[in-house]
Design an enzyme around this catalytic site. Structure first.
Site, PDB file in Angstrom:
ATOM      1  N   GLY A 126      36.000  19.934  35.529  1.00 42.21           N
ATOM      2  CA  GLY A 126      35.657  20.494  36.832  1.00 42.21           C
ATOM      3  C   GLY A 126      35.718  19.500  37.974  1.00 42.21           C
ATOM      4  NE  ARG A 176      42.416  24.606  48.178  1.00 40.72           N
ATOM      5  CZ  ARG A 176      43.060  24.628  46.999  1.00 40.72           C
ATOM      6  NH1 ARG A 176      44.111  23.865  46.801  1.00 40.72           N
ATOM      7  NH2 ARG A 176      42.639  25.407  46.031  1.00 40.72           N
ATOM      8  CG  ASP A 252      48.273  29.306  38.971  1.00 41.90           C
ATOM      9  OD1 ASP A 252      49.378  29.384  38.416  1.00 41.90           O
ATOM     10  OD2 ASP A 252      47.608  28.255  39.014  1.00 41.90           O
TER      11      ASP A 252
END
Ligand code: AMP
Ligand code: MG
Length: 487
Positions: A126, A176, A252
């Site tokens: 992660g 982001r 994706d």
């Protein structure tokens, strides 16, 4: 809507979608967050207070240690074709903290990338390393300055923790900013595992978020498909025109908004070569520079398939509508590319022979292993030095043809060169300079190299004296890059 000092104004519509589309999850707090870079112009654009963002309380937000009022952190579910193989994915190392509404009413996703494990992490930790997050910051901001649609980078914070890759690396989190994080893969996920109503809910959300005017469309889901096709055709043409290689065009990593997303093994090519790849795992060149337009079409076909149930009750009719929309893609792409190439050569009008003129130049560039950006830079400046191409008699012949073609334009030669300056960047984020900036920042904590580079990249069409050094090509590979600190 709640206002904090920093100016966050969250209104999370994605969190109102059916539960299937996300998992509520908090970022995992980090030990010692520190602000590494903050994007001041972007902060201002978003209506955020720069001073507040630098405060401990707000750096804690950018690190995921504190959840601001109004945020509803979640990880998005999505699927995707990775190198051609369909798989379940989702935000495995990112958390959407919310949709921020700017003072001008624009809605943007605020996502923390590298924020810890989520239900979609599979075997991953992660986390993200500082180098790659700074790389995304540099390249995404350079793309924005090139006027190419892209997600943006608001900040990078270091975590004070190390992460384990091949070696131990400093951890970091990137903030982001995106028009949205909806991907082709989000629709594939809905089509594969959702009900038709859930797919419709997702499509309606995408329409509301990105495609105003959809209410007037006769078939709004066909409209959605057509709009994404149009935006991706334009986007990928722009990548080709500046020599950008995305590197992982999995479904994706293709947005519905038409923004470039996910800066992994991406780079700008130096030598013009259709086979250029930067990803070490892309051994077959699936995502090579010259293959990107084709892959764009392949990915859009996956989107079209996912939307079939919404296009028409009658499956055959749905397929026919989807096919008709997809058939537009090569034409749209080629039109953008050809117009863009004309502009790079200073041409405002269209003539039948233009395609051939362009193809002949590209062929010579390939033959003489010319640098892509610097060839057009040289044509723009009229300075033909430093490349074998310019000494070739075939190039001189081509140059004469081009000059003849320019003289047939209605506008003056000065205006034609002005046009070229607006379409041929003087500077791009060349990989060796990106690596140099990252090495200084990551190994030495010296961000000055990166700051100076970002300044040069901020207006790539300026042709300022400060930009000249960034046009220089990488040293031959037998000479190592300077990666030591100080001196
Ligand atoms: P990407 O190659 O960045 O597009 O990522 C592909 C998938 O892998 C996405 O679902 C990511 O969330 C996931 N992923 C990438 N890196 C990690 C990581 N360090 N930990 C967990 N998931 C990750
Ligand atoms: Mg991705």
């Amino acid at each position: 809507m709640i206002k904090l000092d920093a100016g966050w104004t969250f209104d999370n519509r994605y969190a109102r979608l059916p539960e299937r589309f996300f998992s509520r999850v908090l970022p995992t707090p980090v030990r010692a967050p520190e602000l590494a870079v903050l994007n001041r112009p972007l902060a201002a654009e978003l209506g955020l207070n720069e001073e507040a963002l630098r405060s401990d309380a707000e750096v804690a937000v950018l690190a995921g240690n504190r959840i601001p009022d109004g945020a509803e952190p979640l990880a998005q579910a999505y699927a995707g074709h990775q190198f051609g193989y369909f798989t379940m994915l989702g935000d495995g190392r990112a958390v959407l903290i919310g949709e921020h509404v700017t003072p001008s009413g624009k809605r943007v996703d605020i996502q923390l990338k590298g924020s810890g494990r989520t239900p979609y992490s599979r075997g991953g930790d992660g986390r993200a390393a500082l180098g790659p997050m700074l790389r995304e910051y540099i390249v995404s901001e350079a793309m924005h300055a090139l006027r190419i649609p892209t997600t943006r980078s608001l900040a990078v914070v270091t975590t004070g923790e190390t992460i384990r890759r091949e070696t131990e690396l400093p951890g970091a989190i990137l903030t982001r900013v995106a028009s949205s994080h909806l991907r082709v893969g989000t629709f594939q996920y809905a089509a594969q595992w959702g009900t038709k109503e859930e797919l419709r809910a997702l499509a309606d959300y995408a329409l509301g978020r990105h495609f105003p005017g959809f209410e007037e469309a006769e078939n709004r889901y066909l409209f959605l498909l057509e709009q994404v096709i149009a935006r991706q055709a334009a986007l990928i043409a722009q990548w080709q025109l500046v020599g950008f290689v995305h590197g992982v065009m999995n479904t994706d990593n293709m947005t519905i908004s038409g923004e470039t997303i996910d800066y992994g093994p991406c780079a700008f090519m130096d030598t013009y070569d259709l086979k250029t790849v930067f990803s070490s795992i892309d051994t077959e060149g699936r995502y090579a520079y010259g293959n990107q337009p084709y892959i764009g079409g392949w990915n859009l076909a996956r989107l079209a398939e996912s939307l079939l149930p919404l296009l028409d009750e009658d499956e055959e009719k749905a397929v026919a509508l989807a096919q008709e929309a997809l058939d537009q893609y090569p034409t749209l792409y080629h039109r953008h590319w050809l117009d863009g190439m004309r502009a790079k050569l200073g041409l405002a009008e269209a003539q039948a022979g233009d395609g051939e003129l362009i193809a002949d130049l590209l062929r010579l560039m390939e033959e003489y292993r010319a640098d892509y950006t610097n060839t057009f830079r040289a044509l723009t400046l009229g300075e033909y030095i430093g490349m074998a191409l310019f000494d070739a008699s075939e190039f001189r012949e081509w140059h004469e043809r081009w000059q003849t073609r320019l003289s047939q334009e209605a506008v003056s030669r000065e205006e034609a060169y002005e046009r070229m300056r607006r379409h041929n960047p003087a500077v791009i984020p060349r990989n060796h300079r990106v690596e140099e900036a990252l090495a200084a920042a990551v190994n030495c904590g010296d961000y000055s190299v990166m700051e100076r580079f970002l300044e040069a990249l901020a207006d790539p069409y300026a042709y300022s004296p400060e930009q000249a050094e960034y046009a220089e090509l990488p040293p031959p590979s037998d000479r190592p890059y300077r990666t030591f600190c100080g001196t």
